[in-house]
Design an enzyme around this catalytic site. Structure first.
Site, PDB file in Angstrom:
ATOM      1  N   ASP A  95       1.062  -0.915   0.180  1.00 57.97           N
ATOM      2  CA  ASP A  95      -0.028  -0.091   0.273  1.00 57.97           C
ATOM      3  C   ASP A  95       1.062   1.058  -0.279  1.00 57.97           C
ATOM      4  OD1 ASP A  95      -2.193   1.932  -0.018  1.00 57.97           O
ATOM      5  OD2 ASP A  95      -2.508   2.295   2.433  1.00 57.97           O
ATOM      6  N   ARG A 119     -11.422  10.366 -11.001  1.00 54.56           N
ATOM      7  CA  ARG A 119     -10.247  10.486  -9.795  1.00 54.56           C
ATOM      8  C   ARG A 119     -10.530   9.273  -9.045  1.00 54.56           C
ATOM      9  NH1 ARG A 119     -14.308  12.756  -5.414  1.00 54.56           N
ATOM     10  NH2 ARG A 119     -12.704  12.078  -4.169  1.00 54.56           N
ATOM     11  N   LYS A 120      -9.744   8.109 -10.322  1.00 53.95           N
ATOM     12  CA  LYS A 120     -10.058   6.731 -10.310  1.00 53.95           C
ATOM     13  C   LYS A 120      -8.342   6.343 -10.519  1.00 53.95           C
ATOM     14  CE  LYS A 120     -14.539   5.068  -9.516  1.00 53.95           C
ATOM     15  NZ  LYS A 120     -15.233   3.727 -10.192  1.00 53.95           N
TER      16      LYS A 120
END
Length: 146
Positions: free
Chosen positions: A63, A108-109
């Site tokens: 992440d 926005r992704k």
């Protein structure tokens, strides 16, 4: 040749914050192919099974790297969804290499991929994530004082 990744003053970030006493203190770089790269060794405190990393720690590494990959196109984004594959046990205390790249953007992704490899280049874990771009000023305004 690796170049240090400029990503702002994230002093207390759990992944890269150098002032977070509990954090990973990861240092990220960029390579000639535009990937984010982080050489690392996991300390004993990240152990799960004897001599190997805890799965949650591995997910955190993936992440963190993908979050930094968003910085390449100058995007500030937060994780919306993360998928991970644990392919081989990740040993503690040995040289590892974390790489990530920004794959594509759809409004926005932002989609990213990451890999954690050993010194021989074997993929130990890999992940894919969806991030949602946010306004950095709005994020800063939402931070509690102190």
């Amino acid at each position: 040749s690796l170049q240090p990744l400029a990503h702002g003053a994230l002093h207390h970030c759990f992944g890269c914050g150098q002032q977070n006493r509990s954090g990973l203190k990861l240092r990220f770089y960029t390579d000639a192919e535009g990937r984010v790269v982080c050489p690392l060794r996991l300390a004993k405190r990240f152990e799960g099974p004897p001599g190997h990393a805890h799965g949650g720690g591995i997910a955190t590494l993936l992440d963190a790297a993908m979050s930094k990959a968003n910085r390449m196109p100058n995007v500030v984004a937060m994780t919306r969804h993360l998928d991970g594959d644990y392919l081989k046990p990740v040993p503690i205390g040995v040289p590892l290499r974390l790489t990530a790249r920004h794959v594509k953007a759809e409004g926005r992704k932002h989609h990213c991929e990451a890999r954690l490899t050993n010194a021989q280049g074997e993929i130990l874990a890999q992940g894919r994530a969806l991030f949602i771009a946010i306004d950095p000023a709005r994020l800063a305004a939402a931070q509690p004082a102190g």
